[in-house]
Design an enzyme around this catalytic site. Structure first.
Site, PDB file in Angstrom:
ATOM      1  N   ASP A 276      29.871  44.555  32.982  1.00  0.00           N
ATOM      2  CA  ASP A 276      30.157  44.130  34.354  1.00  0.00           C
ATOM      3  C   ASP A 276      29.307  42.903  34.677  1.00  0.00           C
ATOM      4  O   ASP A 276      28.077  42.957  34.660  1.00  0.00           O
ATOM      5  CB  ASP A 276      29.821  45.269  35.331  1.00  0.00           C
ATOM      6  CG  ASP A 276      30.382  45.030  36.729  1.00  0.00           C
ATOM      7  OD1 ASP A 276      30.798  43.889  37.006  1.00  0.00           O
ATOM      8  OD2 ASP A 276      30.394  45.973  37.530  1.00  0.00           O
TER       9      ASP A 276
ATOM     10  N   ASP B 299      35.955  40.677  36.396  1.00  0.00           N
ATOM     11  CA  ASP B 299      34.566  40.629  35.934  1.00  0.00           C
ATOM     12  C   ASP B 299      34.109  41.919  35.250  1.00  0.00           C
ATOM     13  O   ASP B 299      32.914  42.154  35.103  1.00  0.00           O
ATOM     14  CB  ASP B 299      33.630  40.322  37.106  1.00  0.00           C
ATOM     15  CG  ASP B 299      33.752  41.324  38.244  1.00  0.00           C
ATOM     16  OD1 ASP B 299      34.599  42.235  38.145  1.00  0.00           O
ATOM     17  OD2 ASP B 299      33.011  41.197  39.239  1.00  0.00           O
ATOM     18  N   GLU B 300      35.071  42.755  34.817  1.00  0.00           N
ATOM     19  CA  GLU B 300      34.727  44.019  34.160  1.00  0.00           C
ATOM     20  C   GLU B 300      35.517  44.199  32.864  1.00  0.00           C
ATOM     21  O   GLU B 300      36.710  43.884  32.805  1.00  0.00           O
ATOM     22  CB  GLU B 300      35.042  45.209  35.075  1.00  0.00           C
ATOM     23  CG  GLU B 300      34.118  45.386  36.250  1.00  0.00           C
ATOM     24  CD  GLU B 300      34.481  46.645  37.010  1.00  0.00           C
ATOM     25  OE1 GLU B 300      33.967  47.721  36.662  1.00  0.00           O
ATOM     26  OE2 GLU B 300      35.303  46.560  37.938  1.00  0.00           O
TER      27      GLU B 300
END
Length: 388
Positions: free
Chosen positions: A13, A107-108
């Site tokens: 993350d 964003d993960e």
């Protein structure tokens, strides 16, 4: 007797992703409270730094309230082009090194390293990958390595900022035990309030409730919640390349050159795929428009776009593509719109140009569509129902 291979699943993350990207271009922002979102007081916070969070600021908070809580913060307008570019850069770095990667949001990422221990330690490999991402992108990233997606995701929150955690196989239940029930993904305000009224505050207590009682309380969701409380999660890491597209197309009853009709159909279809995106809590990074002429020649155009699920963004791009595509001035037989390169993360919907009222408007429109069907809410310009 063969023992089932222990899974090794990593959740990566990117830390305060939007803020981190902004700091790459302006080192003066380092260490300062930074808030990203709409410029007006009616705007909404899209992201904020850890320094700003200390003042009580959080995502989706009205900008007016954020300014009261943290007047000394640096306020920035979002730049979805940059966020998409850096997201794709990190995606490429990971995919070049890991065989099975799921891009869960902008964003993960989930990585399945199962079996890689035979060649080199998963812990060492993941630590080195974290450093590679930082070196090649400049972005800090946190991760947790565990036996399943649930544990790795929960643990990543404890690893932040810019940290790492390892939860050994067999320690899943013990790790979760002291945590608040709200830490389990999927436990919303309604479920949380219900459980807390029963005196259930920690995951340990939740894990001890008999499954039949959980089923009576919450139905099938109760069974799944019980499994999660006990650290059980069989969900696979779904490779990013297997993410499907969402599209809509129509072959007209008769071929047409009526531009007003074609534009209304284009708008209707684009609204439809945008609604489906939001309904699936996804964002898209590519838009395609398809056209088939009366002589059956079929042409398509596509464009990469900053991740979005907003009607007005997709409509603007769809119109641009259509203008470039329709160059023969021939009768049109079929028209279609498709979005692809999808990632999860509708919660990260672009709030930078939207006021709080606009966000609520989207939510209200989608709620009506879910209840009464997609045609219940449409732009007036898309209501040209004369099938040519």
């Amino acid at each position: 007797m063969f023992r089932t291979m222990e899974r090794n699943v990593v959740h990566f993350d990117l830390d305060t992703f939007f803020v981190s990207v902004a700091r790459l271009g302006n080192s003066a922002l380092n260490g300062k409270p930074v808030i990203i979102g709409g410029n007006s007081d009616r705007g909404v916070v899209a992201s904020c730094s850890y320094e700003a969070r200390k003042f009580g600021v959080h995502s989706a908070m009205p900008m007016k309230l954020a300014r009261r809580l943290c007047p000394s913060a640096v306020y920035l307008r979002g730049d979805m082009d940059s966020y998409s570019r850096y997201s794709n850069l990190v995606t490429d770095i990971i995919r070049d090194r890991v065989p099975v990667v799921e891009k869960a949001s902008i964003d993960e990422f989930y990585l399945d390293l199962t079996g890689m221990d035979r060649f080199f330690g998963c812990r060492q490999f993941t630590a080195e990958l974290k450093q590679t991402i930082l070196k090649e992108s400049g972005l800090p990233i946190s991760y947790a390595l565990a036996s399943n997606k649930l544990i790795s995701k929960v643990a990543t929150d404890d690893a932040k900022p810019n940290g790492q955690l390892y939860i050994p196989y067999g320690n899943e239940k013990g790790y979760l035990a002291p945590l608040a029930i709200e830490r389990i993904p999927g436990v919303g305000n309604k479920t949380s309030s219900l459980l807390r009224r029963m005196g259930v505050e920690t995951i340990k207590v939740l894990s001890e409730i008999p499954v039949p009682m959980m089923e009576n309380l919450l139905g099938k969701n109760g069974i799944e919640l019980s499994r999660k409380a006990n650290g059980q999660d069989d969900a696979p890491v779904v490779p990013y390349t297997e993410q499907k597209s969402i599209g809509k197309e129509e072959t007209f009853n008769s071929d047409t050159i009526d531009m007003k009709f074609l534009y209304s159909e284009l708008i209707r279809m684009t609204e439809s795929v945008a609604f489906q995106l939001r309904n699936q809590r996804r964002l898209c990074g590519c838009l395609t428009v398809k056209l088939r002429y009366a002589n059956f020649d079929t042409v398509t155009r596509q464009t990469m776009i900053p991740y979005t699920a907003n009607d007005h963004v997709l409509l603007s791009k769809a119109k641009e593509l259509f203008v470039k595509l329709y160059d023969r001035r021939m009768l049109v037989r079929l028209l279609g719109v498709r979005v692809s390169h999808m990632v999860g993360g509708f919660q990260q919907i672009s709030l930078f140009d939207d006021t709080e009222e606009n966000v609520r408007l989207y939510q209200a429109m989608d709620k009506i569509r879910k209840r009464y069907g997609e045609p219940a809410v449409q732009r007036a310009v898309s209501l040209n129902t004369n099938k040519s």
